[in-house]
Design a protein around this motif. Sequence first.
Motif, PDB file in Angstrom:
ATOM      1  N   GLU A  22      41.603  38.715  33.358  1.00 27.00           N
ATOM      2  CA  GLU A  22      41.575  37.629  32.379  1.00 27.00           C
ATOM      3  C   GLU A  22      40.656  36.507  32.848  1.00 27.00           C
ATOM      4  OE1 GLU A  22      44.648  34.439  30.257  1.00 27.00           O
ATOM      5  OE2 GLU A  22      45.349  35.862  31.760  1.00 27.00           O
ATOM      6  N   ALA A  23      40.767  36.178  34.168  1.00 23.99           N
ATOM      7  CA  ALA A  23      39.927  35.118  34.709  1.00 23.99           C
ATOM      8  C   ALA A  23      38.467  35.515  34.679  1.00 23.99           C
ATOM      9  CB  ALA A  23      40.347  34.802  36.138  1.00 23.99           C
ATOM     10  N   PHE A  24      38.203  36.812  34.910  1.00 22.44           N
ATOM     11  CA  PHE A  24      36.816  37.277  34.868  1.00 22.44           C
ATOM     12  C   PHE A  24      36.235  37.095  33.470  1.00 22.44           C
ATOM     13  CE2 PHE A  24      33.590  40.517  34.145  1.00 22.44           C
ATOM     14  CZ  PHE A  24      32.762  40.327  35.225  1.00 22.44           C
ATOM     15  N   GLY A  25      37.065  37.373  32.468  1.00 20.30           N
ATOM     16  CA  GLY A  25      36.599  37.185  31.095  1.00 20.30           C
ATOM     17  C   GLY A  25      36.304  35.723  30.810  1.00 20.30           C
ATOM     18  N   GLN A  26      37.139  34.845  31.328  1.00 17.14           N
ATOM     19  CA  GLN A  26      36.907  33.414  31.148  1.00 17.14           C
ATOM     20  C   GLN A  26      35.621  32.980  31.829  1.00 17.14           C
ATOM     21  OE1 GLN A  26      40.460  31.720  32.734  1.00 17.14           O
ATOM     22  NE2 GLN A  26      41.666  32.066  30.880  1.00 17.14           N
ATOM     23  N   MET A  27      35.379  33.509  33.033  1.00 17.21           N
ATOM     24  CA  MET A  27      34.150  33.179  33.732  1.00 17.21           C
ATOM     25  C   MET A  27      32.935  33.663  32.946  1.00 17.21           C
ATOM     26  SD  MET A  27      34.542  31.491  36.518  1.00 17.21           S
ATOM     27  CE  MET A  27      35.671  31.132  37.848  1.00 17.21           C
ATOM     28  N   LYS A  28      33.067  34.850  32.328  1.00 20.00           N
ATOM     29  CA  LYS A  28      31.960  35.400  31.558  1.00 20.00           C
ATOM     30  C   LYS A  28      31.642  34.489  30.378  1.00 20.00           C
ATOM     31  CE  LYS A  28      30.430  39.664  29.284  1.00 20.00           C
ATOM     32  NZ  LYS A  28      30.803  41.043  28.944  1.00 20.00           N
ATOM     33  N   ASN A  29      32.708  33.980  29.727  1.00 20.40           N
ATOM     34  CA  ASN A  29      32.487  33.062  28.598  1.00 20.40           C
ATOM     35  C   ASN A  29      31.819  31.773  29.067  1.00 20.40           C
ATOM     36  OD1 ASN A  29      33.642  34.832  26.781  1.00 20.40           O
ATOM     37  ND2 ASN A  29      35.709  33.989  27.034  1.00 20.40           N
ATOM     38  N   ASP A 168      27.497  29.030  45.973  1.00 18.10           N
ATOM     39  CA  ASP A 168      26.167  29.560  45.650  1.00 18.10           C
ATOM     40  C   ASP A 168      25.943  30.939  46.237  1.00 18.10           C
ATOM     41  OD1 ASP A 168      25.391  27.273  44.239  1.00 18.10           O
ATOM     42  OD2 ASP A 168      24.690  26.262  46.058  1.00 18.10           O
ATOM     43  N   GLU A 169      26.799  31.361  47.176  1.00 16.59           N
ATOM     44  CA  GLU A 169      26.652  32.665  47.820  1.00 16.59           C
ATOM     45  C   GLU A 169      27.341  33.784  47.026  1.00 16.59           C
ATOM     46  OE1 GLU A 169      24.598  33.049  50.048  1.00 16.59           O
ATOM     47  OE2 GLU A 169      24.877  31.867  51.862  1.00 16.59           O
ATOM     48  N   TYR A 170      27.917  33.448  45.862  1.00 15.82           N
ATOM     49  CA  TYR A 170      28.581  34.437  45.027  1.00 15.82           C
ATOM     50  C   TYR A 170      27.842  34.563  43.696  1.00 15.82           C
ATOM     51  CZ  TYR A 170      32.354  33.822  48.398  1.00 15.82           C
ATOM     52  OH  TYR A 170      33.081  33.759  49.562  1.00 15.82           O
ATOM     53  N   THR A 171      28.105  35.647  43.005  1.00 16.97           N
ATOM     54  CA  THR A 171      27.466  35.835  41.702  1.00 16.97           C
ATOM     55  C   THR A 171      28.073  34.880  40.689  1.00 16.97           C
ATOM     56  OG1 THR A 171      29.061  37.494  40.939  1.00 16.97           O
ATOM     57  CG2 THR A 171      27.151  38.286  42.221  1.00 16.97           C
ATOM     58  N   ILE A 172      27.366  34.664  39.621  1.00 13.42           N
ATOM     59  CA  ILE A 172      27.846  33.739  38.600  1.00 13.42           C
ATOM     60  C   ILE A 172      29.076  34.285  37.883  1.00 13.42           C
ATOM     61  CG2 ILE A 172      26.497  34.554  36.613  1.00 13.42           C
ATOM     62  CD1 ILE A 172      25.844  31.506  36.168  1.00 13.42           C
ATOM     63  N   GLU A 173      29.268  35.603  37.930  1.00 10.64           N
ATOM     64  CA  GLU A 173      30.502  36.172  37.387  1.00 10.64           C
ATOM     65  C   GLU A 173      31.703  35.801  38.249  1.00 10.64           C
ATOM     66  OE1 GLU A 173      27.156  38.522  35.763  1.00 10.64           O
ATOM     67  OE2 GLU A 173      27.745  37.962  37.808  1.00 10.64           O
ATOM     68  N   GLN A 174      31.460  35.608  39.528  1.00  9.61           N
ATOM     69  CA  GLN A 174      32.545  35.242  40.439  1.00  9.61           C
ATOM     70  C   GLN A 174      32.784  33.741  40.487  1.00  9.61           C
ATOM     71  OE1 GLN A 174      30.514  37.354  43.673  1.00  9.61           O
ATOM     72  NE2 GLN A 174      32.406  38.502  44.026  1.00  9.61           N
ATOM     73  N   ALA A 176      31.370  30.454  38.399  1.00  6.48           N
ATOM     74  CA  ALA A 176      30.580  30.151  37.201  1.00  6.48           C
ATOM     75  C   ALA A 176      29.442  29.178  37.450  1.00  6.48           C
ATOM     76  CB  ALA A 176      31.498  29.590  36.107  1.00  6.48           C
ATOM     77  N   THR A 177      29.568  28.323  38.469  1.00  5.48           N
ATOM     78  CA  THR A 177      28.524  27.333  38.730  1.00  5.48           C
ATOM     79  C   THR A 177      27.670  27.708  39.935  1.00  5.48           C
ATOM     80  OG1 THR A 177      30.121  26.047  40.031  1.00  5.48           O
ATOM     81  CG2 THR A 177      29.824  25.429  37.713  1.00  5.48           C
ATOM     82  N   SER A 178      27.636  28.990  40.264  1.00  9.47           N
ATOM     83  CA  SER A 178      26.829  29.437  41.396  1.00  9.47           C
ATOM     84  C   SER A 178      25.347  29.378  41.037  1.00  9.47           C
ATOM     85  CB  SER A 178      27.192  30.873  41.775  1.00  9.47           C
ATOM     86  OG  SER A 178      26.278  31.383  42.739  1.00  9.47           O
ATOM     87  N   ASN A 179      24.541  28.928  41.967  1.00 14.08           N
ATOM     88  CA  ASN A 179      23.086  28.986  41.819  1.00 14.08           C
ATOM     89  C   ASN A 179      22.517  30.287  42.357  1.00 14.08           C
ATOM     90  OD1 ASN A 179      22.364  26.395  40.604  1.00 14.08           O
ATOM     91  ND2 ASN A 179      23.169  25.482  42.483  1.00 14.08           N
ATOM     92  N   GLU A 180      23.394  31.146  42.877  1.00  9.30           N
ATOM     93  CA  GLU A 180      23.035  32.479  43.356  1.00  9.30           C
ATOM     94  C   GLU A 180      21.848  32.439  44.320  1.00  9.30           C
ATOM     95  OE1 GLU A 180      22.638  34.717  39.659  1.00  9.30           O
ATOM     96  OE2 GLU A 180      24.675  35.490  39.962  1.00  9.30           O
ATOM     97  N   ARG A 181      21.965  31.586  45.297  1.00 17.73           N
ATOM     98  CA  ARG A 181      20.929  31.427  46.318  1.00 17.73           C
ATOM     99  C   ARG A 181      21.566  31.053  47.653  1.00 17.73           C
ATOM    100  NH1 ARG A 181      15.676  29.211  44.169  1.00 17.73           N
ATOM    101  NH2 ARG A 181      15.740  29.330  41.894  1.00 17.73           N
TER     102      ARG A 181
END
Length: 613
Positions: A22-29, A168-174, A176-181
């Motif tokens: 459920e939380a993953f779906g919320q993050m996706k939204n 920032d070390e996690y994906t944006i799915e994990q 939501a505010t990750s810069n993925e860097r």
Amino acid sequence: MKKILIKFTCSPSKNYTALSEEAFGQMKNIFLRNSIFWMKVWGIIFISAVFFILPIFAKAANLGERTPFFVENSYDLLDRSALMATLQEVSAKAYFYTEDEWWNSLSSQDNAKALIRALALEFDQKIYPKLTQVYGSPWEPGIDNDPRITILISRIKEGAGGYFNSGDEYTIEQVATSNEREMIYLNSMYLDSSRAKSFLAHEFQHLITFYQKDKLRGVSDDVWLNEARSEYASTLAGYDDFLAGSNLEKRIIDFFKDPSDSLTEWVNVSTDYGSANLFMQYLVSHFGNQILTKIIQSPLTGISSISNALKEIDSNKTASDVFFEWSVANYLNDCKVDGQKYCYLSNALTEKIKVSPTVSQLLSNSGISSVSWTDFVKDWSGHWYKFTGGNANLKINFKKAAGTTFKVAYIIQRINGSAEVKFINLDANGEGIGLVENFGTDVVSITLVPVSITNTSGFSASEPYRTFTYNVSLTTEAVFPQTPPSSPVSSGVSPNYPEGSLVRAKGDYKVYVIKNGYKRWIQNSEIFKYYPHFGWQAVIEVTPEERDWYRDSWLVRADGDKRVYEVNGDGTKYWLNMTAEEFSQTGRKWDMVYIVNNSERDFYRTGADVRYK
């Protein structure tokens, strides 16, 4: 998983646990909403039954390209959660971005570009190689599959040099505010400050720690120890070699605001950083950079990782031993006492660090001859209770509260300038006694040093107080006879090694040369080259008791040179510019003086003359 935000004056915050479906779906939204937000920022909106969103965090390849970034609103000067930034510099190891609004407001962008270019050079040539050599590497190529890290320079609240956000070390799915860097943030306010390089080194250590601890070993280190390593990063990079204007100078000032600040209770105030910095200065000066490597590479955290690291470098000390010796050093700071345990092995810190007593009490045979006191202290903090006056023997009764763990000692300072540290052994009831003779005559002061080490893990921002009570009184009670200062301390052993032998105690890395009942520490392996008969194969392994039978010597003079020098643990020699009579009056003895060759004498740096006072 956790989101950790660490900056120069801020502690970790916001925890993220493993995501449910459920939380993953919320993050996706949230991700979709964020994507639409950035499209609005760019002035582009696609409305369609089916549409594709390009990755909003693709790397900029060219200077001048603009990129959106999430930022922490609690740290941002304008409380923003996102901003646009432009790539201003690409170095061998990093991308340097600047916040657009700030950049466009500058009156001289050329000056700012020059500062960024200089910072990039420092990062590539000093910060990155020196920190990775000791601490290890960050995650490379990391979550973004790019070996360069990202450095964002933007407006951050005053007092913070920068911060690191492990989200920032996690994906944006994990997150939501990750810069993925692999990314750190620097405060634009300090870009032209001499401490900007230190801030960059500080935050880079946090980035390394995430990979070495969280990613590789699956543990999150204690905040205080993570910050302590970052505080020492500036020293590793060479930015504290000159004290004036350095980060170390600032931390000395912070330390003296509250020398009794708990090392492990992290409230995220300047005194926390002062304590962490100076503890690391002491630790590394005594055990070398190898201790840092062992700590960060340990699967353990906090206090346990320090004790484990000490064991791995064959030291017989624990973290609590080192902390206690550091607490005494902050007050005494005398390299002539007990094998240099109670001093900083750095000339600058030997001169600068000497705290005032927490409590100072004058005792008198005709006035106040006895003092009782109950006090409350935090774990892993230093306190110093000084007593002067009197003309008798002195008795110290100490009692700790049930359920607590204390190390307790007292510092004896004599009229001839010498000092000694003696421990009070506590019995099963937590009680112990210390007796000192000739208090007020030969002995000018006694300073009680109680240190609580009750809690060793799971520290918070609000640790409990630990209680103890002491009674200090003048007494006619006899003190057990002590071994005369001119003779080696009896320990049930009587070593008989040839004069000039090289010895090293089991569990100790220090090599000594022995003579006339004294031992002199050979501080650097380079010195071995100056004596053909020296060599590692000649080193005799002895027991700690045999090593301790020999008294410490720190005095040398070169053959043919009448000048006697006192050598500190940081490799600095000081000429004892005084008469022979004055030399003896200071408590020094001529049989302590070692004859060395000119090469060794000249190997040591020269400090200021020591004169008789």
